[in-house]
Structure formats: C-alpha cells, structure tokens
Design a protein around this motif. Structure first.
Motif, PDB file in Angstrom:
ATOM      1  N   SER A   1      10.236   1.291   4.689  1.00 46.60           N
ATOM      2  CA  SER A   1       9.720   1.607   3.310  1.00 46.60           C
ATOM      3  C   SER A   1      10.959   2.207   2.619  1.00 46.60           C
ATOM      4  CB  SER A   1       8.635   2.373   3.645  1.00 46.60           C
ATOM      5  OG  SER A   1       8.048   2.825   4.590  1.00 46.60           O
TER       6      SER A   1
ATOM      7  N   TYR B   1      12.307   0.606  -0.814  1.00 47.58           N
ATOM      8  CA  TYR B   1      12.330   1.434  -2.182  1.00 47.58           C
ATOM      9  C   TYR B   1      13.719   1.594  -2.907  1.00 47.58           C
ATOM     10  CZ  TYR B   1      12.609   5.202  -5.261  1.00 47.58           C
ATOM     11  OH  TYR B   1      12.691   6.292  -6.261  1.00 47.58           O
TER      12      TYR B   1
ATOM     13  N   THR C   1       4.953  -0.671   9.934  1.00 43.80           N
ATOM     14  CA  THR C   1       5.206   0.507   9.049  1.00 43.80           C
ATOM     15  C   THR C   1       4.106   0.807   8.255  1.00 43.80           C
ATOM     16  OG1 THR C   1       7.715  -0.764   8.865  1.00 43.80           O
ATOM     17  CG2 THR C   1       6.938   0.971   6.995  1.00 43.80           C
TER      18      THR C   1
ATOM     19  N   GLU D   1       1.628   2.669   5.436  1.00 40.66           N
ATOM     20  CA  GLU D   1       1.494   2.913   4.129  1.00 40.66           C
ATOM     21  C   GLU D   1       0.815   4.449   3.826  1.00 40.66           C
ATOM     22  OE1 GLU D   1       2.044   1.235   1.123  1.00 40.66           O
ATOM     23  OE2 GLU D   1       2.614  -0.471   2.060  1.00 40.66           O
TER      24      GLU D   1
ATOM     25  N   ASP E   1      -1.194   5.742   2.549  1.00 36.15           N
ATOM     26  CA  ASP E   1      -2.554   5.341   1.758  1.00 36.15           C
ATOM     27  C   ASP E   1      -4.013   5.089   2.763  1.00 36.15           C
ATOM     28  OD1 ASP E   1      -4.735   4.738   0.305  1.00 36.15           O
ATOM     29  OD2 ASP E   1      -3.740   3.625  -1.027  1.00 36.15           O
TER      30      ASP E   1
ATOM     31  N   LYS F   1      -5.297   1.431   3.049  1.00 38.02           N
ATOM     32  CA  LYS F   1      -4.463   0.347   3.398  1.00 38.02           C
ATOM     33  C   LYS F   1      -4.084   0.613   4.902  1.00 38.02           C
ATOM     34  CE  LYS F   1      -2.467  -0.325  -1.161  1.00 38.02           C
ATOM     35  NZ  LYS F   1      -1.423   0.220  -1.912  1.00 38.02           N
TER      36      LYS F   1
ATOM     37  N   ARG G   1      -3.367  -0.328   8.644  1.00 34.02           N
ATOM     38  CA  ARG G   1      -2.904  -1.665   9.342  1.00 34.02           C
ATOM     39  C   ARG G   1      -3.817  -1.970  10.644  1.00 34.02           C
ATOM     40  NH1 ARG G   1       0.697  -2.929   5.769  1.00 34.02           N
ATOM     41  NH2 ARG G   1       2.604  -1.899   5.307  1.00 34.02           N
TER      42      ARG G   1
ATOM     43  N   SER H   1       2.426   9.161   6.467  1.00 34.96           N
ATOM     44  CA  SER H   1       1.969   7.521   6.560  1.00 34.96           C
ATOM     45  C   SER H   1       1.114   7.516   7.864  1.00 34.96           C
ATOM     46  CB  SER H   1       3.169   6.721   6.604  1.00 34.96           C
ATOM     47  OG  SER H   1       3.887   6.944   5.331  1.00 34.96           O
TER      48      SER H   1
ATOM     49  N   GLN I   1      -2.804   6.441   8.161  1.00 34.15           N
ATOM     50  CA  GLN I   1      -3.207   5.569   9.110  1.00 34.15           C
ATOM     51  C   GLN I   1      -4.295   5.785  10.078  1.00 34.15           C
ATOM     52  OE1 GLN I   1      -2.117   2.280   9.586  1.00 34.15           O
ATOM     53  NE2 GLN I   1      -3.136   1.850  11.593  1.00 34.15           N
TER      54      GLN I   1
ATOM     55  N   ARG J   1       6.928   4.050  -1.410  1.00 27.74           N
ATOM     56  CA  ARG J   1       5.782   3.159  -0.904  1.00 27.74           C
ATOM     57  C   ARG J   1       6.258   1.722  -1.056  1.00 27.74           C
ATOM     58  NH1 ARG J   1       0.306   5.345  -2.374  1.00 27.74           N
ATOM     59  NH2 ARG J   1       0.454   7.529  -2.222  1.00 27.74           N
TER      60      ARG J   1
ATOM     61  N   ASP K   1       4.551  -1.724  -3.619  1.00 31.48           N
ATOM     62  CA  ASP K   1       3.583  -1.414  -4.404  1.00 31.48           C
ATOM     63  C   ASP K   1       3.592  -0.574  -5.690  1.00 31.48           C
ATOM     64  OD1 ASP K   1       2.428  -3.191  -2.490  1.00 31.48           O
ATOM     65  OD2 ASP K   1       1.441  -1.552  -1.552  1.00 31.48           O
TER      66      ASP K   1
END
Lengths: 317, 320
Positions: free
Chosen positions: A215, A219, A255, A257, A259, A262, A264, B210, B214, B254, B257
């Motif tokens: 990530s 970036y 990897t 996210e 969030d 989201k 996996r 993260s 998850q 991120r 996105d």
C-alpha cells in the motif's frame, strides 16, 4: 525524460563456505534483474523477506559486487569504475537505510554526522560548515538547534530525518531508500513519507524505493517492480495497473485496506516459500500458484513485455 | 466473557497504564490498537496476570473473567487459568517455543497440564489441532524442531499451543507483525475461522489499523497508556471522534482509492517518563485548547462508541 539509471541483467550469487560435513551451496539472491529509472521518477521495489530487494539496492550502488550484469548511472558504466572513481560517483547516488539507529555513529553529534559526507568526499561546502549543517537539518524539518545533540537524545523519526539529511548533503540526484520507514510508527512514517515527497519536488530527486509494504509503494511510487526469490516477476508501469502475475495478485489480496467495509476474502495459500538454496526448476512460485501447469515446472518464464507491462509468467492473468 | 474496567498499572512511581476499559464476548474479536509505547502489550500482560514477573502491579480497576475478578486471584489459581482457559499468542514465536525440544512434546504438555490427558491422548489431541490449523502431515511436524520451520509455521504451532487446552479467550499480541504479508493474511484467516468455529473471544493487539479493519468487531484505540476511543469497528472508522483516531487513520496509505496526501502527526509518541498532563494527546493535537493541557477528558458516549476528548461532541458534528 532520459534514464538516470539503467540496470541490465543484474545478478548476485552468494556461496556458503563448505566444510567436511556440508557441501558448499550457492544461491541467486538477485537473478537477471533489468529496469530503467527515468530522471525524476520513483520506482518501488516490493517483495517479501528474502526476495532480494535489499541486495538489489546494494548492488546498484556497488556496496556489494555483482556477479554479473551491468549498471549505468547517468551514462556511466558503474561496474567499469575503479573504487576511487566509484567513491566520487557515490556523491551523486546516496542511500537511506532502514535502521536509523545503526546508520548513525552514536558517538557523533548530529552536526558531525551530517558533515561526515563532506569529510569522506573531501568536498568543501560553499557556505561555512555550521551554516551548511543548519541548512540541511532545516531542509529535513529538524530544528538546527539539535546540531549539538547526540543520536540517543532524539527519537527514531528524528534519526531517520538525520539519515536523510546526510544522504542529501552532497546534492545527489538519486536516492536509494531501503525501507526508510519500516522501523517507525505509522504517524511518524507518514511524516517521513511527506518529507520525501516534498524533497523530491523541491530538489528534483529520483528515488528507488525498497519496501515490503504494497500500500505504501502504491501510494508513493510511479512504477512498481514485484520481486519473488531474486527475480522481478512483474513490472507494473503505473500503480493502477491490475496484477497479471499470480504472485502479485496474492500480494495484493493479502494487503488489507484500512476500511472495515472493504474486507478481503483471504483464499488459503498452499505451500511454503521454497529455500533459495534449493529452488524448484521452472517458475519459483509454482508450488503456491493456482494456475501452475507442467510447463511451469520445467521452464522458467522470462519477463515478457507487452505494452510496457512486463510479467514473467506462462499463464498471466 | 472478559471485561476490563478502568485498569491501572504502575511500576514503582511510574504509571504507564490508566483508565483502560473494554469487554469481549464469545465469538467476537476485539482489537486493541496503538503505536509503540501506548500500553497495549502491558494491557495483555495485566490480563494474563504476568505483571509481577516484571515488577509491575495493578493499581486500580478490575479484570473480570467468567464472573471472577482476576486482579484478586491468587497465583496458584491464576496458573490454572493462564494457558488454560485464557490462551496467549506472542509476537515472536520463538519466545513461546523451546528451541531444544521437538514440536510434539511442547504442544502435548499443554493438554497434559491443563486437561490431565496422558501421553497418547495428548499426542492425538496435538495432531488433531495441528490438522485443524491446516498444517500438513501433523505426525511428521511433531518430530521436528522449531529451527526446521518457517516463521509462519512456527506461529501456527504457537497458536496450536494456545488452543491445546481449549481456551475461552485468546489474547494475540501482534501475532503477525514478524511475518510477511501473504503469511499474515493466512494467520488472520486462521484466527477468524477459529473465532467462528470454536466460539472464541479473541483480543487482537496490533499497531496495524488495516489488520483491525480486516478482522475486528470492536476496537479500543490506545495512546500513551490510555484508551482514547472505543466502539464498533465500522463506527470508529466511519466517524472517528477522537482527533488521535482521526489522525491515525489519515496516516495510512490507501493505495489508489484515495490520492489524498498522507498527513502524519506532528511531534513524537511520548514515552512513559514524559506522559503529558491532561489529555495525553494535547501536545500533538490540532484541536487542543487550554483545558486539554490541564484536565484529563472524560469519555463522551455517542451510540455504541465513546471518545475521551473534551471536544468529541464538536468532532462528531463535523464530518471527519
């Protein structure tokens, strides 16, 4: 933009010493790596531990001697240079190391640490040394008043800033960043990444950025090389390019996210990373690959270029 | 299942932990997240009753497990619980494995000690557990030494040891930090499956937002020895109310996105010797006012989550 760095078929083979009880073994830490880095661009090299990314960084600066291949820096063939010529060239190509704790001599004040490159290169700065050091410390966001401090008096993030100031002292055009934020907390990592972004645009720097963090690489970088067991298995021309190599896809799916919406779906991954001393014939990813065929077990796939997006796979996605 | 209330810990005159509260139920994963020195591992040590080993003591609050307060439990009773009904997974598998002993006997010992099984029964159980952790050929693995295995495999063995006594609660302290991402993903999936299949209560301690996003149902965000915000994971990520949580989320790249620039947080994480007075985050906080430097903020509750910030209400009104 012309290429600042051209790497061709670069390889490094390490051999372990044999003994009465054990045969000498050898492994390819880096195996036939080629890429071009244009002026002002940032290439990220991403891969898991043992994939050869740090060895690659050191080979490019000739901190270790390659076993084969070629490195051209701004038109100069680095492997043809004498140690003295190489030292002079290194003023223009500097490295920032992962561990800022061991990169700075604990007995040096920060001023001396930052001034050391001038000493090593025998260069007299344009301004008086104290002004030069103050300027460099300010450039990396440190208070020049810290010049008389010792490394143990400052935090890890500040130490990494000193590491960057040292690397910038002789106005290099290329910085090789070997996991510069891996030992830092995320809030400090974000500061350092922001600093590197600013320095890149202010000073027109070119970066080779080594990291295990996909990530972060996505970036920070313009292009991405994905390494697995010494080889580049995929060269993504931009960070939006979809993965074509099954390993890159595995890496992307592993990897997470930041969030919770989201999440996996983690597919179980069979097999272990093979020992680099004992690679299977053919593709090194074959035992963990869902698409593997008989061909993959017999023939090593070459890095084939299609529309600038190179992938080393017999059955790309 | 496990409920920690207002926990405080001291080492001599130093108070590295205060006012930490959380609870976790069966079939639920709670994430404790924070940067280095935030006190998350110390929280785990306190719950496991391991503080006296390093000279620390609990100065206040309670750790309630299955109806009893563990802070008042005598050491003998704690021994039955620890590694039995409460399992621990550490960051570095080699701190949990004996390098001189084969894998089989190391895992067997847990079931022998806590479940009173004999040698053959314990080994059968060990092989069974290794199988459920998707370790190929368990009987062969039992005959190996730790140095013959990869990091991911060693971490699976440590998880097997934690599971051997059939625990109700599993505390995992940075279980994947030392591992590569593909291996990390496998271990996280394994822990997720275990929580569901065995109805475990999992406390996952990590610095990685993260990983929390998850896998966790609820989270506690810690900073400088204090819990600063807690709540359901979606709520905390969607509407973080503590400025530290907001900043921490803004620090994570991120990928594609979101092309917004990483901001970072000014200053550095304080160490236990210079924890700021008032709100521990105020020297680095963009929103800090005079009151933040003097008065420690109380938790301001909104829905299921709570943030310890004098201006949490204001933060809630503005979309972060």
């Amino acid at each position: 933009m012309p290429n600042l760095l051209e790497v061709r078929d670069l390889s490094k083979r390490f051999t372990s010493a044999g003994s009465a009880f054990r045969k000498a073994r050898s492994m390819h830490a880096v195996n036939g790596v080629s890429f071009d880095l244009a002026k002002g661009r940032v290439i990220g090299v991403v891969g898991e531990s043992g994939c050869g990314k740090s060895t690659l960084a050191r080979l490019i600066l000739r901190l270790i001697e390659p076993s084969g291949g070629a490195v051209h820096f701004d038109g100069d063939d680095l492997l043809a240079k004498s140690p003295a010529q190489m030292r002079r060239l290194r003023a223009r190509m500097q490295m920032v190391f992962q561990d800022p704790y061991s990169a700075i001599d604990p007995r040096y004040t920060l001023a001396r640490a930052v001034a050391e490159p001038f000493e090593v290169q025998g260069v007299t700065p344009e301004k008086p040394m104290t002004d030069e050091v103050a300027g460099l410390l300010e450039m990396v966001g440190l208070n020049p008043g810290l010049a008389t401090s010792y490394p143990h008096q400052i935090s890890g993030g500040q130490k990494q800033r000193v590491g960057i100031a040292r690397a910038l002292a002789l106005r290099p055009s290329l910085l090789v960043l070997d996991e510069p934020t891996a030992s830092l907390d995320v809030s400090v990592q974000a500061q350092i990444i922001g600093l590197l972004e600013d320095l890149r645009s202010d000073l027109g720097l070119t970066y080779l950025f080594i990291s295990h963090d996909l990530s972060l690489v996505k970036y920070f970088c313009d292009e991405i090389l994905v390494m697995y067991l010494g080889r580049v298995v995929e060269a993504l021309p931009d960070t939006a390019a979809p993965a074509r190599h099954p390993y890159t896809r595995t890496l992307m799916e592993s990897t997470f996210e930041p969030d919770p919406k989201k999440r996996r779906l983690i597919a179980p991954l069979e097999g272990e990373v093979p020992s680099p001393f004992d690679l299977p014939p053919g593709c090194a990813f074959v035992d963990r690959c869902p698409n593997a065929s008989a061909l993959c077990r017999s023939e090593t796939p070459a890095l084939s270029t299609e529309t600038g997006h190179a992938v080393a796979c017999h059955h790309p996605i | 299942m496990l409920s920690v209330r207002d926990l405080g810990v001291a080492f001599g005159m130093v108070q590295p932990l205060s006012g930490v509260s959380f609870s976790v139920n069966k079939g639920e994963t709670l994430g404790i997240v924070g940067e280095s020195g935030s006190g998350k591992s110390l929280t785990a040590m306190s719950v496991m009753g391991l503080l006296p080993l390093s000279g620390g003591r609990i100065t206040g609050g309670s750790v309630e497990f299955d109806g009893q307060d563990l802070t008042k439990l005598p050491e003998r009773a704690y021994r039955k619980l620890r590694g039995g009904r409460i399992g621990l997974i550490t960051q570095n598998p080699m701190t949990s494995l004996d390098p001189l002993q084969k894998i089989g006997p190391q895992v067997d010992d847990v079931a022998k000690l806590h479940l009173g099984l004999d040698g053959a029964e314990a080994r059968a159980r060990t092989e069974d557990i290794l199988g459920t952790l998707r370790i190929p050929e368990p009987s062969l693995i039992c005959e190996r030494y730790p140095h013959q295995m990869s990091g991911g495999m060693k971490q699976r063995i440590v998880i097997a040891m934690a599971l051997a006594a059939d625990p109700d609660v599993l505390i995992a302290d940075e279980p994947t930090t030392a591992l590569d991402v593909t291996v990390q993903a496998q271990i996280i999936r394994l822990l997720d499956d275990l929580v569901k299949e065995r109805d475990l209560a999992l406390v996952l301690i990590t610095h990685d937002m993260s990983v929390v996003a998850q896998t966790c149902d609820k989270i506690v965000v810690m900073y400088a020895g204090r819990a600063v915000e807690h709540g359901p994971v979606e709520e905390i990520f969607d509407r973080p109310r503590h400025p530290y949580t907001q900043a921490l989320i803004a620090c994570i790249p991120r990928g594609l996105d979101d092309a917004t620039r990483l901001t970072g947080i000014e200053g550095t994480v304080p160490t236990v010797l210079n924890y700021p007075k008032g709100c521990p985050f105020h020297p680095r906080c963009p929103r800090a006012e005079a009151i933040c430097a003097t008065d420690p903020p109380e938790f301001s509750v909104a829905g299921d989550s709570a943030a310890a910030c004098h201006f949490a209400e204001v933060a809630n009104a503005q979309p972060a």
